[in-house]
Enzyme design. Structure first.
Site, PDB file in Angstrom:
ATOM      1  CG  ASP A  95      58.854  56.909 -85.840  1.00  0.00           C
ATOM      2  OD1 ASP A  95      57.857  56.554 -85.182  1.00  0.00           O
ATOM      3  OD2 ASP A  95      59.968  57.154 -85.328  1.00  0.00           O
ATOM      4  CB  SER A 118      61.146  59.959 -79.436  1.00  0.00           C
ATOM      5  OG  SER A 118      62.335  59.360 -79.824  1.00  0.00           O
ATOM      6  CG  HIS A 136      59.695  55.562 -81.776  1.00  0.00           C
ATOM      7  ND1 HIS A 136      60.052  56.584 -82.637  1.00  0.00           N
ATOM      8  CD2 HIS A 136      60.211  55.919 -80.579  1.00  0.00           C
ATOM      9  CE1 HIS A 136      60.743  57.495 -81.986  1.00  0.00           C
ATOM     10  NE2 HIS A 136      60.857  57.115 -80.732  1.00  0.00           N
TER      11      HIS A 136
END
Length: 266
Positions: free
Chosen positions: A119, A214, A71
């Site tokens: 992911d 992230s 992402h």
């Protein structure tokens, strides 16, 4: 542009709109680390105008390859990685700046269905990193390794220090012991949102990942060695540090074969 998935799609899985995953993570409840404490940590940055901005973390896994979250690289932007960094707002004298030459995202990744997993992405660098005391390769776990409940782990990153707060300027770490799948997938935790290809850690309501973390690593101590067992993926939309909503990571040991094949074929 700060990324850490907030699970906005959880309503599709029978959850109320008031509690869903969010993918923009940063370290909440952490402490600043000393320089070169985690030398495999990188800052993934995107270009806007003539300036570069931190968006995600990542891990140097080969001299020309970085592992991060899918992402983080969904958008069509120009990216670079900064290795050996400590303070994002000043020159530490240890940084290496390398352009991202190619992005390889897991083919099953679907940005509209974060709960499905996958992911993960690997980034080929335009040139090899120079390894030294500030820049090292991250250690990856053996394929299929499952963390025991309460394994000692640390999340690291430059993400926000509190929900809706500011990015950290210096690299932060927070102690997030692992939460096993049976617990994390229970109804009082994440329920069916969490899959076996994910790792949960934290959930004490104090320490967590947050926006900007992230793609960065979850370092876990197994058999006397820290290895990167997780890639920071998402937190609850209710906030970064919500009790019984551990930070959720892509489980690296589930993707070792994919990582090796992606590197070999690119």
């Amino acid at each position: 542009m700060l990324r850490l998935l907030v699970f906005t799609s959880l309503v599709l899985y029978g959850h109320s709109t008031q509690d869903f995953p969010e993918t923009n993570a940063r370290v909440v409840g952490g402490t600043a680390v000393s320089k070169n404490s985690w030398p495999s940590q990188i800052s993934l940055q995107y270009k806007s105008g003539s300036s570069w901005y931190h968006t995600c973390g990542g891990t140097l896994i080969k001299q020309k390859w970085v592992m991060t979250a899918a992402h983080c690289v969904d958008s069509q932007m120009t990216f670079r990685v900064v290795l050996g960094d400590h303070n994002l707002s000043q020159n530490d004298g240890t940084e290496q700046y390398i352009s991202v030459q190619k992005i390889v995202v897991h083919p099953s990744w679907n940005s509209n269905n974060v709960a499905a997993g996958y992911d993960i992405a690997v980034l080929r660098l335009a040139q090899s990193a120079t390894l030294n005391s500030y820049v090292q390769l991250g250690v990856l776990p053996q394929s299929g390794t499952i963390l025991a409940n309460n394994t000692p782990c640390y999340i690291t990153g430059w993400g926000r220090t509190k929900t809706n707060g500011q990015l950290a300027q210096t690299l932060q770490q927070a102690y997030l012991p692992s939460v096993d799948y049976a617990t994390c997938s229970s109804s009082s935790y994440w329920g069916s949102t969490v899959k076996t290809t994910m790792v949960c850690a934290g959930g004490d309501g104090v320490r967590a990942g947050c926006q900007g973390d992230s793609g960065g690593p979850l370092h876990c101590l197994v058999n006397g060695q820290y290895a990167v067992h997780g890639v920071t993926s998402f937190v609850s939309s209710l906030g970064c540090n919500v009790s019984k909503k551990p930070t959720v990571f892509t489980r690296v040991s589930a993707y070792i074969s994919w990582i090796n094949n992606a590197i070999a074929s690119n």
